[in-house]
Design a protein around this motif. Structure first.
Motif, PDB file in Angstrom:
ATOM      1  N   ALA A  36      -4.157   4.203  -4.522  1.00  0.00           N
ATOM      2  CA  ALA A  36      -4.855   5.449  -4.233  1.00  0.00           C
ATOM      3  C   ALA A  36      -6.312   5.379  -4.672  1.00  0.00           C
ATOM      4  O   ALA A  36      -7.113   6.201  -4.290  1.00  0.00           O
ATOM      5  N   ARG A  37      -6.634   4.381  -5.486  1.00  0.00           N
ATOM      6  CA  ARG A  37      -8.040   4.281  -5.898  1.00  0.00           C
ATOM      7  C   ARG A  37      -8.528   2.863  -5.630  1.00  0.00           C
ATOM      8  O   ARG A  37      -9.246   2.259  -6.403  1.00  0.00           O
ATOM      9  N   LYS A  38      -8.061   2.338  -4.489  1.00  0.00           N
ATOM     10  CA  LYS A  38      -8.423   0.980  -4.136  1.00  0.00           C
ATOM     11  C   LYS A  38      -9.936   0.843  -4.070  1.00  0.00           C
ATOM     12  O   LYS A  38     -10.498  -0.145  -4.498  1.00  0.00           O
ATOM     13  N   THR A  39     -10.586   1.870  -3.535  1.00  0.00           N
ATOM     14  CA  THR A  39     -12.037   1.829  -3.485  1.00  0.00           C
ATOM     15  C   THR A  39     -12.588   2.935  -4.354  1.00  0.00           C
ATOM     16  O   THR A  39     -11.865   3.834  -4.760  1.00  0.00           O
ATOM     17  N   ASP A  40     -13.868   2.827  -4.646  1.00  0.00           N
ATOM     18  CA  ASP A  40     -14.565   3.870  -5.355  1.00  0.00           C
ATOM     19  C   ASP A  40     -13.860   4.270  -6.643  1.00  0.00           C
ATOM     20  O   ASP A  40     -13.571   5.441  -6.846  1.00  0.00           O
ATOM     21  N   LEU A  58       0.990   8.886  -7.983  1.00  0.00           N
ATOM     22  CA  LEU A  58      -0.225   8.190  -7.584  1.00  0.00           C
ATOM     23  C   LEU A  58      -0.137   6.755  -8.050  1.00  0.00           C
ATOM     24  O   LEU A  58       0.276   6.482  -9.171  1.00  0.00           O
ATOM     25  N   SER A  59      -0.534   5.855  -7.192  1.00  0.00           N
ATOM     26  CA  SER A  59      -0.493   4.451  -7.595  1.00  0.00           C
ATOM     27  C   SER A  59      -1.869   3.834  -7.449  1.00  0.00           C
ATOM     28  O   SER A  59      -2.780   4.430  -6.890  1.00  0.00           O
ATOM     29  N   ARG A  60      -1.993   2.677  -7.968  1.00  0.00           N
ATOM     30  CA  ARG A  60      -3.196   1.869  -7.893  1.00  0.00           C
ATOM     31  C   ARG A  60      -3.901   2.012  -6.543  1.00  0.00           C
ATOM     32  O   ARG A  60      -5.086   2.192  -6.484  1.00  0.00           O
ATOM     33  N   ASP A  68       0.829  -1.205   0.000  1.00  0.00           N
ATOM     34  CA  ASP A  68       0.000   0.000   0.000  1.00  0.00           C
ATOM     35  C   ASP A  68       0.859   1.249   0.000  1.00  0.00           C
ATOM     36  O   ASP A  68       0.546   2.236  -0.650  1.00  0.00           O
ATOM     37  N   ILE A 119     -13.194   5.446 -10.329  1.00  0.00           N
ATOM     38  CA  ILE A 119     -13.939   6.463 -11.076  1.00  0.00           C
ATOM     39  C   ILE A 119     -14.351   5.898 -12.447  1.00  0.00           C
ATOM     40  O   ILE A 119     -13.504   5.465 -13.175  1.00  0.00           O
TER      41      ILE A 119
END
Lengths: 245, 245
Positions: free
Chosen positions: B239-243, B235-237, B57, B245
């Motif tokens: 950073a958008r683990k949830t929700d 920014l990596s994966r 993470d 876009i």
DNA sequence: CAAGATGATTAGTAGATACAGATTGATTAT
DNA sequence: ATAATCAATCTGTATCTACTAATCATCTTG
């Protein structure tokens, strides 16, 4: 026909998120206990914990030992170019808009910083994003032409939730990114930018550039944003989960 | 005397991180398998997984099913005011410096945006941060005086790893924050700022303001940074683990 | 020799279980 | 009424187990 099996914890995570957004669990209230939720969704406590943990990391929930999971907020995102502008505006209860200025497929003469990134010919989508009708961002999106075959103005609605460039690229063109680099520069508003944003030329503004890459580290798209308004970040505990300073 | 028991996964996480930083596992190589590491650290596979997951993470490691954990990098931080400037510069192999311009305890006349945040009297630490001797950031740090009793210039070394304001505040004054809000503004360099940064007055620069709060949502410190150089985010994966876009 | 099949290795997902530690609310004693 | 105590509840930590799925090196076969 190998169907991609969605892990249970993802399904549960999605379901809980849906309930949060639809106010099934409202802000400030407490969620049912892990045990209870595990029963509801017919999964083990380990699985429900994983789903909840994701929601805590994302900022939706807060957990307190002995107390339970509390609903924090419904809009935990940071404001970067890769957080959907459309969604951010909608969350604030404002009306996002997108005026298409032009599409060039391919763009005849991309600037050097763009051709440095992409080897192939690129298309440019030039849009003015608005909040309640007022100009907010001037956005140029650059994408390799072969990734967006059939790109046309009708892909870019001026209103509604489908104006998000990220959604358009992922839904209509199947374009996925996994890593990105974003830089925030100070600059003086050039004449044309100032005109679009409705400010005086030379005003100090922000220039935000963002390049996104796919799994194989190939550049997938590049976003260039001019904005006169500040960028706001909300940093939480989870942002320094490791390597505390 | 109730010793705060550190969870095993935290201990293991720290140990692996230490090994990474000391090049015990070098960039590009593969870590031993989960099973093997579990044996090494005398914990279960679930526990070792938790430690490794944290490192993934944070961006240090990448995991590929069937392949293993690969060492990504040793400097996964985002560049915000709350990521230590000192550390960021050191990681790049440059020399960070900190010239103390002045300390006011308490500051006689804090600007309105500061007194809006803090009810109590505040101290101001005014420093010029340098990279390889060149001015980079002009920083004003505001802290309630009662949180930094005995504040004196000797707390602020001009060189070495102890110039980090975050480290100083946490180590010497036991000051902890858990949440923060950061904003990035564009502005034209005022005369005094321009002089310190060695640029022309009126040049567009960034003004980064950051307020940090503790567990009880009380403001703990406020940082105000002027910088002529861009801010970079990776920014990596995760950073958008949830929700997504 | 090269292409494909195979098996060993490794991470991903999921469950049952146990106990520790924090919190909350009810009960009891003062 | 107030304070102290206790029990129930709930999350945190940790282990063991089992199976799935991706990867990689090796072996086999044409």
């Amino acid at each position: 026909m190998n169907k991609p099996v969605t892990p249970k914890y993802m399904v549960v995570h999605g379901e809980i998120l849906k309930r949060l957004k639809s106010n099934h669990y409202s802000v400030g209230t407490r969620l049912p206990s892990e045990e209870s939720l595990a029963g509801t969704f017919k999964v083990s406590r380990v699985t429900i914990r994983k789903s909840l943990e994701m929601l805590v990391d994302a900022g939706y929930l807060a957990s307190r030992q002995g107390s339970g999971y509390h609903v924090n907020c419904l809009s935990p995102q940071r404001e970067t170019c890769l957080a959907s502008f459309t969604d951010a505006v909608l969350r604030k209860g404002r009306v996002p808009g997108a005026k298409l200025i032009g599409i060039d497929v391919p763009h005849p003469d991309p600037p050097e910083d763009i051709s440095d990134v992409f080897d192939a010919p690129v298309a440019r989508i030039h849009r003015l994003r608005t909040v309640d009708g007022e100009p907010e961002l001037l956005v140029s999106t650059w994408v390799p032409t072969d990734l967006v075959a059939g790109l046309a103005p009708d892909a870019f609605p001026e209103f509604g939730p489908d104006q998000s460039i990220l959604r358009i690229l992922s839904d209509r063109f199947n374009l996925a990114w996994s890593r990105a680099c974003e830089t925030v520069h100070p600059c003086a508003a050039p004449n044309d930018v100032a005109e679009h944003l409705g400010i005086a030329p030379g005003t100090p503004i922000l220039s935000v550039a963002c390049t996104a890459y796919d799994d194989t580290d190939l550049p997938v798209f590049h976003d260039q944003v001019f904005r006169a308004t500040p960028i706001v970040f909300n940093l939480s505990r989870s942002a320094r989960k490791t390597d505390p300073i």
